[in-house]
Design a protein around this motif. Structure first.
Motif, PDB file in Angstrom:
ATOM      1  N   ASP A 215      63.279  13.609  -4.454  1.00 44.17           N
ATOM      2  CA  ASP A 215      65.149  13.690  -4.695  1.00 44.17           C
ATOM      3  C   ASP A 215      65.079  12.037  -4.240  1.00 44.17           C
ATOM      4  O   ASP A 215      64.733  11.179  -3.882  1.00 44.17           O
TER       5      ASP A 215
ATOM      6  N   ARG B 184      67.311   9.632  -3.752  1.00 46.18           N
ATOM      7  CA  ARG B 184      67.800   9.080  -2.114  1.00 46.18           C
ATOM      8  C   ARG B 184      68.627   8.112  -2.965  1.00 46.18           C
ATOM      9  O   ARG B 184      68.526   6.839  -1.952  1.00 46.18           O
ATOM     10  N   LEU B 185      69.196   7.668  -3.753  1.00 45.58           N
ATOM     11  CA  LEU B 185      71.044   7.112  -3.895  1.00 45.58           C
ATOM     12  C   LEU B 185      71.706   7.391  -2.779  1.00 45.58           C
ATOM     13  O   LEU B 185      71.515   8.288  -2.135  1.00 45.58           O
ATOM     14  N   PHE B 186      72.309   5.880  -2.523  1.00 44.49           N
ATOM     15  CA  PHE B 186      73.247   5.672  -1.303  1.00 44.49           C
ATOM     16  C   PHE B 186      74.434   5.847  -1.832  1.00 44.49           C
ATOM     17  O   PHE B 186      74.420   5.453  -3.630  1.00 44.49           O
ATOM     18  N   PRO B 187      74.855   7.774  -1.304  1.00 38.85           N
ATOM     19  CA  PRO B 187      76.233   8.210  -1.669  1.00 38.85           C
ATOM     20  C   PRO B 187      77.495   7.010  -1.811  1.00 38.85           C
ATOM     21  O   PRO B 187      78.736   6.881  -2.594  1.00 38.85           O
ATOM     22  N   HIS B 188      77.411   6.331  -1.057  1.00 39.64           N
ATOM     23  CA  HIS B 188      78.789   5.243  -0.777  1.00 39.64           C
ATOM     24  C   HIS B 188      78.506   3.956  -1.378  1.00 39.64           C
ATOM     25  O   HIS B 188      79.389   2.826  -1.481  1.00 39.64           O
TER      26      HIS B 188
ATOM     27  N   ASP C   8      79.231   1.533 -13.418  1.00 37.90           N
ATOM     28  CA  ASP C   8      80.126   2.061 -12.526  1.00 37.90           C
ATOM     29  C   ASP C   8      80.650   3.516 -11.843  1.00 37.90           C
ATOM     30  O   ASP C   8      81.595   3.553 -11.097  1.00 37.90           O
ATOM     31  N   ARG C   9      79.485   3.802 -12.033  1.00 44.63           N
ATOM     32  CA  ARG C   9      79.474   5.655 -11.650  1.00 44.63           C
ATOM     33  C   ARG C   9      78.557   5.663 -10.322  1.00 44.63           C
ATOM     34  O   ARG C   9      78.179   4.669  -9.745  1.00 44.63           O
ATOM     35  N   GLN C  10      79.738   6.090  -9.865  1.00 41.91           N
ATOM     36  CA  GLN C  10      78.782   6.749  -8.257  1.00 41.91           C
ATOM     37  C   GLN C  10      77.534   8.053  -8.172  1.00 41.91           C
ATOM     38  O   GLN C  10      77.889   8.687  -9.170  1.00 41.91           O
TER      39      GLN C  10
ATOM     40  N   ASP D 167      77.042  10.484  -7.192  1.00 41.67           N
ATOM     41  CA  ASP D 167      77.562  12.130  -6.678  1.00 41.67           C
ATOM     42  C   ASP D 167      77.875  12.840  -8.815  1.00 41.67           C
ATOM     43  O   ASP D 167      77.380  13.706  -8.996  1.00 41.67           O
ATOM     44  N   SER D 168      77.608  11.826  -9.174  1.00 39.68           N
ATOM     45  CA  SER D 168      78.917  12.134 -10.913  1.00 39.68           C
ATOM     46  C   SER D 168      77.370  11.724 -11.947  1.00 39.68           C
ATOM     47  O   SER D 168      77.466  12.285 -12.819  1.00 39.68           O
TER      48      SER D 168
END
Lengths: 228, 353
Positions: free
Chosen positions: B84, B86-90, B128-130, B132-133
């Protein structure tokens, strides 16, 4: 509003802000220890933190008076060594508010720390972050909404704190007479009803503003995390 | 750069006892789930502290229980790509990628520049995306980039493709190949897919029940795998494309192979993975059959396997080919070491993994 009323409002804001900001670092540390720590006496610490929530406020105030009063063991030490006096000062009111709000603050922060995905923390570790950096760059930002909620709860509790404050530092106008204390005083004298009503409205307004502020802040943080 | 693992670890009733040395390139840890692959990777990464043993990466000792040495995870300079992502969502994709940079002190490891890694993984448009997207495949590519930019001495990948569908897998595999060939960092790769290992691995470590059962170069070791999709690997080169029939012709030491058209230029090196159950044997050169590939060879060994079947290992001009037959066929054709045979492989049985 009269000058006396303004003084009480200003004092309440000062006391609540001081109590919240001063207890926040300790609150985060305590929440982290309770969420992540595994040590002997953890449930004892948990109980101790929650004690002000279940004790009658007067009892908490009296205990503060016994320990942090001018002659109390901690109070005497702080006064002699550092010149810090709590009894019958606004700082004492802030201390009483901080103690009373602490369980609420710790609870909110602890829940949000427990909700942080620990797999993200171990991922940060593999990228070279030491445990302290992991906490600062991953754990803390991820539980920020919980920290804000905890701080707002603490602030709201401080704005309304009455029993422990009046027992510990009394009800001295201009020094320890906070909004609830003044409302109480006004209800005890004939003809104070109108003033009490005014202050009640002020009290409601401040509480609502604080809630609204936290809501906006939480939404901004949430928005930042959403699809950019 | 090399990797040496010699560890013992008991957890509950599971006993891990592994010893292997890996040469530069991609080392695949292969085995069923529960065979201890992930435990090995976690031990190399410092997420598990082994009860006994030694781990050495590129001459630096990371764990040596004999002298109570245990380098904590954050000082190991590893790049760990989790199943998974495990990227940092913030954090934005850019800040996820740069996260490891903050903590790298000194030089060494792969000289990883953001632009270079972004190009290698084709993630420039995501910066530049987050997180989640992003789609699953994009997340995994960013996770690989993040691990690389921490200037690792060794990259650990724990089934990085397992959570993705076929199309997304096919999208990422070329990037891992490029990583293996260009970045110069040794990779320890956990997988339970034979096809993936066949395509990517330099060295294969086969594990079962917490033990290493075989270690070696992929061409020799992979045919030892006892799996329903077991088979053999042929090193090949694309000699030409047959555009009329959408086929590519590969040259191997065993002979020419015609496979469904590959999207690579002429002269490119590829690996052909031949599943044992897709290989048919004939005693005489077959005539007038549909299969396009007929490779002459000799039987090297016949190994019975469960279910009245046998793996027949062939020596085709020095290359190893495995055919899975029924015990009945083995008897009917009197297959025994030394016997000359013809291996028949349908072109459509090849898949581009």
């Amino acid at each position: 509003m009269t000058a006396e009323e303004w003084t009480a409002v200003r004092l309440s804001l000062l006391v609540a802000t001081t109590a919240t900001l001063a207890s926040l670092p300790l609150g985060i540390a305590t929440a982290w220890v309770l969420a992540r720590g595994k040590f002997w006496g953890k449930s004892l610490l948990d109980t101790l933190v929650h004690l002000p929530l279940i004790l009658p406020p007067v009892v908490t105030g009296y205990l503060l008076l016994l320990s942090f009063g001018r002659r109390g063991p901690i109070g005497a030490f702080l006064a002699d060594e550092f010149g810090i006096v709590f009894s019958f000062r606004w700082t004492g009111a802030a201390l009483a508010c901080a103690v009373m709000g602490f369980p609420l603050m710790v609870r909110a922060i602890r829940l949000s720390i427990e909700a942080v995905d620990r797999r993200l923390e171990s991922a940060a570790g593999t990228l070279g972050a030491s445990p302290l950096w992991v906490f600062a760059t991953v754990t803390l930002p991820l539980c920020l909404p919980g920290i804000i909620a905890g701080a707002i709860l603490g602030f709201a509790k401080s704005m309304g704190e009455f029993g422990a404050t009046i027992t510990f530092v009394s009800n001295i106008p201009g020094e320890t007479q906070t909004l609830p204390s003044l409302i109480y005083t006004l209800t005890q004298v004939p003809g104070g009803d109108a003033a009490a009503m005014r202050l009640t409205l002020v009290s409601i307004a401040i509480s609502m503003l604080a809630l609204l502020g936290s809501e906006l802040l939480a939404r901004r943080i949430g928005a930042r995390r959403q699809t950019a | 750069m090399s990797l040496e693992v010699d560890v013992e670890h008991v957890r509950g009733s599971f006993r891990l006892q592994a010893h292997f040395t890996a040469v530069p390139g991609l080392t695949a840890l292969f085995g069923r789930s529960g065979s201890g692959k992930t435990s090995i990777v976690d031990i190399v990464g410092g997420l598990i502290r082994p009860q006994r043993g030694k781990v050495v990466v590129d001459g630096q000792v990371l764990v040596d229980t004999a002298c109570s040495l245990f380098v904590p995870t954050h000082r190991r300079r590893i790049g760990y790509v989790f199943q998974d992502s495990r990227l940092f969502p913030h954090l934005s994709v850019r800040h996820n990628l740069l996260y490891g940079r903050w903590f790298v002190r000194g030089n060494g490891g792969a000289a990883a520049k953001l632009d270079h890694v972004v190009d290698l993984l084709g993630i420039g448009h995501l910066l530049d995306r987050q997180p989640d997207s992003l789609s699953g495949g994009e997340k995994q590519r960013v996770a690989i980039g993040r691990a690389l930019l921490a200037r690792p001495r060794v990259v650990l990948m724990d089934e990085p493709l397992a959570s993705l569908d076929e199309a997304r897998r096919a999208e990422i595999l070329p990037y891992i190949e490029r990583l293996r060939d260009e970045a110069g960092v040794p990779i320890l790769y956990v997988s339970h897919s034979v096809a993936e290992v066949a395509r990517l691995a330099t060295t294969v470590v086969i594990m079962a029940d917490g033990k290493v059962t075989a270690v070696g170069p992929v061409l020799e070791t992979l045919p030892l795998v006892d799996a329903s999709d077991g088979g053999s690997v042929l090193d090949a080169m694309v000699s030409r494309h047959d555009t009329a029939f959408e086929l590519s012709v590969l040259t191997t030491v065993a002979g020419e192979l015609q496979v469904p058209r590959l999207n690579v230029p002429q002269g490119a090196p590829v690996r052909a993975y031949v599943r044992a159950r897709d290989v048919m044997l004939s005693l005489r050169p077959p005539e007038e059959i549909s299969a396009l590939n007929v490779l002459p060879g000799r039987v090297a060994a016949v190994t019975p396997v469960a279910g009245a079947q046998a793996d027949v290992r062939l020596d085709c001009n020095g290359a190893l080919l495995v055919a899975r037959l029924t015990a009945k066929s083995v008897e009917r054709l009197a297959l025994a070491p030394g016997r000359p045979v013809y291996a028949v492989i349908k072109s459509v049985s090849f898949e581009r993994t």
